[in-house]
Motif scaffolding. Structure first.
Motif, PDB file in Angstrom:
ATOM      1  N   PRO A  58       0.813  -1.221   0.000  1.00 17.44           N
ATOM      2  CA  PRO A  58       0.000   0.000   0.000  1.00 17.44           C
ATOM      3  C   PRO A  58       0.853   1.281   0.000  1.00 17.44           C
ATOM      4  O   PRO A  58       0.514   2.250  -0.685  1.00 17.44           O
ATOM      5  CB  PRO A  58      -0.831  -0.091   1.280  1.00 17.44           C
ATOM      6  N   VAL A  92       1.257   4.353  -3.164  1.00 17.65           N
ATOM      7  CA  VAL A  92       1.126   5.805  -3.042  1.00 17.65           C
ATOM      8  C   VAL A  92       2.395   6.475  -3.586  1.00 17.65           C
ATOM      9  O   VAL A  92       2.336   7.340  -4.455  1.00 17.65           O
ATOM     10  CB  VAL A  92       0.903   6.223  -1.576  1.00 17.65           C
ATOM     11  N   ILE A 129      -3.785   8.192 -10.202  1.00 13.78           N
ATOM     12  CA  ILE A 129      -3.716   7.914  -8.765  1.00 13.78           C
ATOM     13  C   ILE A 129      -2.667   8.818  -8.113  1.00 13.78           C
ATOM     14  O   ILE A 129      -2.879   9.398  -7.047  1.00 13.78           O
ATOM     15  CB  ILE A 129      -3.368   6.416  -8.505  1.00 13.78           C
ATOM     16  N   TYR A 182      -2.476  10.828   2.317  1.00 13.26           N
ATOM     17  CA  TYR A 182      -1.920   9.725   1.535  1.00 13.26           C
ATOM     18  C   TYR A 182      -0.398   9.793   1.427  1.00 13.26           C
ATOM     19  O   TYR A 182       0.316   8.903   1.879  1.00 13.26           O
ATOM     20  CB  TYR A 182      -2.527   9.701   0.128  1.00 13.26           C
ATOM     21  N   ASP A 218      -8.858  -7.315 -10.712  1.00 11.98           N
ATOM     22  CA  ASP A 218      -8.704  -5.877 -10.513  1.00 11.98           C
ATOM     23  C   ASP A 218      -7.204  -5.579 -10.366  1.00 11.98           C
ATOM     24  O   ASP A 218      -6.408  -6.482 -10.111  1.00 11.98           O
ATOM     25  CB  ASP A 218      -9.582  -5.360  -9.374  1.00 11.98           C
ATOM     26  N   VAL A 244      -5.264  -4.456  -8.260  1.00 11.30           N
ATOM     27  CA  VAL A 244      -4.574  -4.795  -7.012  1.00 11.30           C
ATOM     28  C   VAL A 244      -4.069  -6.246  -7.036  1.00 11.30           C
ATOM     29  O   VAL A 244      -3.004  -6.554  -6.493  1.00 11.30           O
ATOM     30  CB  VAL A 244      -5.502  -4.535  -5.803  1.00 11.30           C
ATOM     31  N   TYR A 290      -0.793  -6.309  -8.528  1.00  8.16           N
ATOM     32  CA  TYR A 290       0.209  -5.669  -7.672  1.00  8.16           C
ATOM     33  C   TYR A 290       0.777  -6.665  -6.647  1.00  8.16           C
ATOM     34  O   TYR A 290       1.917  -6.532  -6.206  1.00  8.16           O
ATOM     35  CB  TYR A 290      -0.385  -4.457  -6.926  1.00  8.16           C
ATOM     36  N   MET A 301     -13.362   6.604   2.051  1.00  9.82           N
ATOM     37  CA  MET A 301     -13.547   7.664   1.067  1.00  9.82           C
ATOM     38  C   MET A 301     -13.860   7.046  -0.297  1.00  9.82           C
ATOM     39  O   MET A 301     -13.269   6.068  -0.688  1.00  9.82           O
ATOM     40  CB  MET A 301     -12.264   8.479   0.980  1.00  9.82           C
ATOM     41  N   PHE A 309     -10.230   3.409  -9.283  1.00 14.02           N
ATOM     42  CA  PHE A 309      -9.611   4.259  -8.254  1.00 14.02           C
ATOM     43  C   PHE A 309     -10.024   3.795  -6.869  1.00 14.02           C
ATOM     44  O   PHE A 309      -9.210   3.716  -5.951  1.00 14.02           O
ATOM     45  CB  PHE A 309     -10.035   5.722  -8.426  1.00 14.02           C
ATOM     46  N   ALA A 353     -10.950   0.837  -5.897  1.00 17.95           N
ATOM     47  CA  ALA A 353     -10.298  -0.429  -5.534  1.00 17.95           C
ATOM     48  C   ALA A 353      -8.875  -0.155  -5.052  1.00 17.95           C
ATOM     49  O   ALA A 353      -8.426  -0.687  -4.024  1.00 17.95           O
ATOM     50  CB  ALA A 353     -10.276  -1.375  -6.731  1.00 17.95           C
ATOM     51  N   ILE A 354      -8.158   0.698  -5.774  1.00 16.24           N
ATOM     52  CA  ILE A 354      -6.763   0.972  -5.409  1.00 16.24           C
ATOM     53  C   ILE A 354      -6.700   1.771  -4.107  1.00 16.24           C
ATOM     54  O   ILE A 354      -5.929   1.452  -3.196  1.00 16.24           O
ATOM     55  CB  ILE A 354      -6.036   1.718  -6.551  1.00 16.24           C
ATOM     56  N   LEU A 355      -7.562   2.776  -3.980  1.00 20.86           N
ATOM     57  CA  LEU A 355      -7.545   3.588  -2.753  1.00 20.86           C
ATOM     58  C   LEU A 355      -7.992   2.768  -1.552  1.00 20.86           C
ATOM     59  O   LEU A 355      -7.476   2.944  -0.452  1.00 20.86           O
ATOM     60  CB  LEU A 355      -8.406   4.839  -2.929  1.00 20.86           C
ATOM     61  N   PHE A 413      -7.319  -0.304  -1.102  1.00 21.15           N
ATOM     62  CA  PHE A 413      -6.112  -1.051  -0.756  1.00 21.15           C
ATOM     63  C   PHE A 413      -5.147  -0.153   0.029  1.00 21.15           C
ATOM     64  O   PHE A 413      -4.573  -0.556   1.052  1.00 21.15           O
ATOM     65  CB  PHE A 413      -5.485  -1.542  -2.064  1.00 21.15           C
ATOM     66  N   ILE A 414      -5.024   1.087  -0.411  1.00 17.81           N
ATOM     67  CA  ILE A 414      -4.100   2.032   0.220  1.00 17.81           C
ATOM     68  C   ILE A 414      -4.556   2.429   1.630  1.00 17.81           C
ATOM     69  O   ILE A 414      -3.739   2.710   2.508  1.00 17.81           O
ATOM     70  CB  ILE A 414      -3.946   3.291  -0.682  1.00 17.81           C
ATOM     71  N   GLU A 415      -5.884   2.399   1.832  1.00 14.67           N
ATOM     72  CA  GLU A 415      -6.425   2.822   3.134  1.00 14.67           C
ATOM     73  C   GLU A 415      -5.861   2.017   4.306  1.00 14.67           C
ATOM     74  O   GLU A 415      -5.900   2.478   5.443  1.00 14.67           O
ATOM     75  CB  GLU A 415      -7.961   2.670   3.165  1.00 14.67           C
TER      76      GLU A 415
END
Lengths: 494, 95
Positions: free
Chosen positions: A310, A314, A366, A379, A424, A426, A429, B1, B31, B33-35, B37-39
């Motif tokens: 994650p 970012v 992103i 983030y 998807d 992810v 990744y 979010m 977006f 899905a990726i965010l 994951f980042i959360e």
């Protein structure tokens, strides 16, 4: 004569020095192999004229004191700018771009006498884990599952480099690694690849993806060849402000295979839920091999491992969105056809929409989002803090006496091209789950082929070393290589 | 979010990438899905941690402030999609 294209760099070097073979012969053998391997789609810009000139120059320079790489034919990832030769990072937006300059890495390789056979396929801007985002189409893994002719990915982003070295099209290749792009394809194709410490190899002239994570490194048949190549690629470069001003040791001379008394850490957080048992048993086997070689094995904890991916997703897109802002249709590459009355904003937007593929667009956006006002702290700054913690985990392990860390290189063997098409982003990744921590912490990491899965596909183990101690890391990898004795080769079908 | 269609359109514009209207809902979903994951990063206690600025502690090298390169107009313009009279050419910017 033995098949020249299957020689290691070390063997070819010795044969060249003794006069048993010429670089012209070696180079022709590779060029023939390349022309017969279009099905692999590894070489996307062939440079036979340059190769023949360089081979002739190498043969003229031949002698006992010629550099190690004198006359050795290599493949170069498309991410490296090579003067006068297409260098487009596998992207449509750099269509037609021919750099007016040479990257530091390729310049050093050529000064050491290396021969360039051509440019190698990759994921667009090195963003991908399967070589499926390339404008040139997929590179194909020379390995296939037993009794099954499904086309498999060679991994990514350095997929063309991996396929070319594994298939015997070149003796070695350059790769780059931002989250695992040398080590994952090396593992998928049964070859060796090392990502050096951040700052060891100059980034100058390498098309940038995420500048705080990108490092170039060699992809080769074995650890010795990786050591020879790394020495030639590494070194301080005033043109890269993050290049380390440290002497480059003779890595090859450090390969004794003696790791008695070394401490190898096994990080418990790398045991993932749902990890295939073949990966688990390969890892256990690697642990046993290290122990048999006289190393001390300790269980260690790297508590923030789970947060590496994650954080990476970012930091890397944020840097990519900045780096890729330069592709605007003004200075180089491709500009979209404009309609009557279109202004400069339309020129940017249309150029970038048709020039960038889906994955690159996704990551640029992103990155734009996480850097935008109101989200920067939530983030980007948070990810940079987590990155600091990930690095601290490693520092604590090393401070406790660990010399190297042993992990699986990938969570699976090579998968089929197209198999992840409906997943998807992810899911793709997750391929880098074991490798990405190393980029975030700036450490050297090497992937060594260590076994085959039930379907006959190669699997790799990763060793992670202390910063700037690539020599020691390569030696540990050499001990692992000798114990694993991986000799399988893909059967030729192409 | 959660990112909606309008936010996706705003981000695309900020990134200077044209995205067709009908593509926006799918983009917003990707977006998210990726965010999502980042959360996960929100679980980490980062109190008192400095954001990393350089992975290897190093002081940037300095050098004399002198011209070391230049006079390369032809090389600089060589790859331009549209170069005229020694300049990069672009659509009209000022009315």
């Amino acid at each position: 004569m033995t098949d020249l294209t299957s020689l290691t760099i070390a063997a070819a070097r010795d044969a060249l020095r003794k006069g048993d073979v010429t670089s012209a012969e070696l180079t022709e053998a590779c060029l023939t192999a390349i022309d017969g391997a279009d099905a692999l789609n590894a070489f996307v810009h062939k440079t036979p004229e340059i190769a023949r000139q360089q081979a002739a120059a190498a043969d003229a320079r031949r002698g006992a004191d010629a550099p190690d790489l004198n006359g050795i034919p290599l493949g170069i990832k498309d991410l490296f700018c090579t003067k006068g030769v297409p260098s487009q990072a596998a992207s449509r937006i750099l269509d037609g771009f021919r750099p007016e300059y040479e990257s530091t890495v390729t310049r050093q390789l050529f000064e050491a006498g290396a021969v360039m056979l051509g440019k190698l396929n990759m994921d667009e801007f090195a963003m991908g884990s399967s070589n499926e985002t390339s404008v040139y189409g997929n590179a194909v893994n020379p390995w296939r599952r037993e009794g099954d002719d499904t086309a498999l990915t060679p991994g990514g982003s350095s997929g063309g480099s991996a396929a070319a070295v594994a298939a015997g099209l070149c003796l070695g290749a350059t790769g780059t690694d931002t989250g695992g792009s040398i080590r994952q394809p090396a593992a998928f194709t049964g070859i060796t690849g090392i990502k050096p410490t951040y700052g060891r190899v100059s980034r100058w002239g390498i098309i940038a993806f995420a500048s705080s994570l990108d490092q170039a490194g060699p992809m080769a048949r074995d650890v010795r060849d990786a050591a020879i190549l790394l020495r030639a690629m590494a070194g301080h470069d005033p043109l890269d402000s993050t290049s380390a001003d440290l002497p480059v040791p003779d890595f090859e001379a450090m390969l004794t295979g003696d790791i008695r008394g070394k401490t190898i850490g096994i990080p418990r957080e790398y045991r993932m839920d749902g990890m295939p048992d073949e990966i688990e048993s390969l890892w256990a086997e690697g642990r046993r091999m290290m122990e048999d070689a006289g190393a001390r094995i300790v269980d260690i904890s790297l508590p923030h491992t789970k947060y590496a991916l994650p954080a990476y997703y970012v930091v890397a897109p944020a840097e990519a969105s900045s780096n890729l802002a330069r592709y605007d249709g003004v200075r180089y590459g491709r500009r979209a056809k404009l309609a009557q009355g279109d202004g400069i904003a339309e020129m940017y937007e249309k150029t970038r929409a048709e020039g960038f593929g889906d994955e690159v667009q996704r990551r640029v956006m992103i990155g734009t989002y996480v850097l935008s006002a109101g989200f920067y702290d939530a983030y980007y700054n948070r990810a940079r803090k987590v990155r600091a913690l990930i690095k601290r985990d490693f520092e604590e392990a090393f401070a406790n006496g660990v010399d190297a860390i042993l992990t699986p290189a990938t969570p699976s063997a090579a998968f089929g091209l197209g198999e992840m098409a409906d997943a998807d982003p992810v899911q793709m990744y997750l391929n880098d789950v074991f490798t990405v921590t190393v980029n975030l912490a700036g450490l050297p990491g090497i992937s060594v082929p260590a076994g085959l899965d039930r379907q006959g596909l190669p699997l790799g183990l990763q060793l992670i070393g202390r910063p700037w101690e690539e020599g020691d890391l390569l030696n540990t990898a050499y001990a692992l290589e000798r114990a694993a004795n991986f000799v399988a080769k893909p059967g030729k079908w192409w | 979010m959660s990112i909606d269609k309008d936010t996706a359109a705003r981000v695309a514009h900020l990134a200077r990438i044209r995205v067709d209207e009908e593509r926006l809902p799918a983009l917003a979903e990707e977006f998210n899905a990726i965010l999502g994951f980042i959360e996960q990063l929100n679980e980490v206690d980062v109190d008192g941690v400095e954001p990393m600025t350089s992975v290897t502690p190093m002081r940037l090298k300095r050098r004399e402030d002198v011209v070391t390169d230049g006079d390369r107009q032809a090389e600089v313009l060589k790859n331009a999609p549209d170069a005229r009279e020694g300049f990069f050419a672009v659509p009209k910017v000022v009315e």
